[in-house]
Write an enzyme that holds these catalytic residues in place. Structure first.
Site, PDB file in Angstrom:
ATOM      1  N   ARG A 123       0.833  -1.214   0.000  1.00 48.01           N
ATOM      2  CA  ARG A 123       0.000   0.000   0.000  1.00 48.01           C
ATOM      3  C   ARG A 123       0.863   1.257   0.000  1.00 48.01           C
ATOM      4  NH1 ARG A 123      -3.244   2.385   4.670  1.00 48.01           N
ATOM      5  NH2 ARG A 123      -4.790   3.718   3.663  1.00 48.01           N
ATOM      6  N   HIS A 129       0.669   4.183  -2.819  1.00 44.83           N
ATOM      7  CA  HIS A 129       0.398   5.574  -2.453  1.00 44.83           C
ATOM      8  C   HIS A 129       1.553   6.492  -2.840  1.00 44.83           C
ATOM      9  CE1 HIS A 129      -3.197   5.171   0.497  1.00 44.83           C
ATOM     10  NE2 HIS A 129      -3.244   4.250  -0.436  1.00 44.83           N
ATOM     11  N   ASN A 175      -3.362   8.590   4.370  1.00 43.86           N
ATOM     12  CA  ASN A 175      -2.111   7.914   4.720  1.00 43.86           C
ATOM     13  C   ASN A 175      -1.873   7.758   6.223  1.00 43.86           C
ATOM     14  OD1 ASN A 175      -1.392   7.517   2.067  1.00 43.86           O
ATOM     15  ND2 ASN A 175      -0.117   9.342   1.930  1.00 43.86           N
ATOM     16  N   HIS A 225      -5.536  -6.146  -2.742  1.00 42.96           N
ATOM     17  CA  HIS A 225      -6.388  -6.235  -1.552  1.00 42.96           C
ATOM     18  C   HIS A 225      -6.477  -7.658  -1.023  1.00 42.96           C
ATOM     19  CE1 HIS A 225      -8.683  -2.240  -2.585  1.00 42.96           C
ATOM     20  NE2 HIS A 225      -7.474  -2.041  -2.099  1.00 42.96           N
TER      21      HIS A 225
END
Length: 320
Positions: A60, A64, A92, A189
């Site tokens: 992740r 990001h 975040n 995911h």
């Protein structure tokens, strides 16, 4: 299942990578830091022994990072008295395991001082997180530079868990990523955990007619409502994103087809024929999913944003 080793043999993909960041190459550190990848993998493996949420966190974090200004390590920078950095932007706040990148950077500096960027370490760590969780291994193009700009306000550019398919498509296409990339990268995911706030909209006061999103299987919704009551006050409450949250597999896609998606953005993949067909394809074949995921990860990790980075940071949390 033994992790699939995916060779980067596609001339088309290599050409794409070259067009994105001209300096990226598979052998970038072969002469200047030949033991780099081993040292990064060692840092990730050590962290995973103590915390099984590390792989999801690193994947992740890399995503990001790349979606704002390209993959330049800007997500790693700490806020200062004069600037609130990306890592303190609302989407975040829940990012963690930055210490893994710090440890890998310390090891890299001991091996080859001033040579390896934090952005490259993060890209390698994300790959290792997938591979060490039973997913595919691939060769990561390297040669990124570290950025000097990190602004919390820029995190508004990140695709949100409440996005519909049109918003998702726009977010990805703005970065040169396709609908197939969207579906394949959503498969990330398969690792991780979601806090109640990110899917509360689907299980309480969904719309004027339904308290719960009708696309969700009732028994699954009831399970989520139990974990996340309407006025939840338990800080760590939430749900894993699939039933095998520490294993990289294609269970995420199977659960989507069973009405067991967590985010609005997950369910959105079933709302248009093209993405729904890809969900079905990846649910049927782990091999097809892993192949697509690797191609999409290489594309995403080659995003350079507005000019990319400018330096090799000595400390991943601060500009030189």
């Amino acid at each position: 299942m033994q992790a699939t080793v995916v060779a980067l043999g596609s001339a088309v993909l290599l050409a794409f990578v070259a067009s994105r960041v001209s300096a990226l190459s598979l052998d970038y550190y072969d002469r200047t830091c030949p033991k780099l990848e081993h040292s990064v993998r060692k840092a990730v493996k050590k962290a995973m022994k103590n915390d099984n949420t590390v792989p999801a966190a690193l994947l992740r974090m890399h995503f990001h990072d790349c979606f704002i200004r390209g993959c330049d390590g800007s997500v790693l920078l700490n806020s200062t008295a004069k600037n609130t950095a990306e890592k303190d932007g609302p989407p975040n706040i829940s990012l963690h395991a930055f210490y893994v990148i710090d440890h890998a950077k310390e090891a890299a500096e001991a091996l080859c001082p001033g040579v390896v960027s934090c952005a490259d370490i993060l890209a390698l760590a994300a790959r290792d997180a997938v591979a060490l969780s039973g997913g595919p291994h691939w060769d990561v193009p390297k040669g990124r530079k570290d950025g000097r700009i990190s602004k919390a306000t820029d995190t508004r550019q990140l695709p949100a868990p409440i996005f519909n398919i049109s918003q998702l498509q726009q977010s990805f296409s703005q970065r040169g990523l396709s609908m197939e990339d969207l579906v394949a990268l959503s498969g990330g995911h398969t690792l991780g955990f979601a806090h109640c706030s990110s899917f509360q909209n689907r299980i309480h006061s969904f719309d004027a007619l339904n308290d719960v999103d009708p696309s969700m299987r009732p028994s699954f919704a009831a399970q989520l409502r139990k974990a996340c009551p309407a006025h939840n006050k338990v800080k760590g409450a939430g749900s894993t994103l699939d039933s095998t949250a520490t294993k990289f597999d294609n269970v995420y896609y199977r659960m989507l087809l069973q009405g067991k998606s967590i985010f609005t953005s997950d369910q959105a993949l079933l709302t248009v024929p093209k993405t729904k067909a890809l969900v079905s394809k990846f649910a049927e074949s782990r091999e097809e999913f892993e192949k697509a995921f690797v191609n999409s990860m290489i594309k995403m990790s080659s995003l350079s944003g507005g000019g990319g980075g400018q330096e090799i940071r000595l400390n991943c949390r601060a500009v030189n």
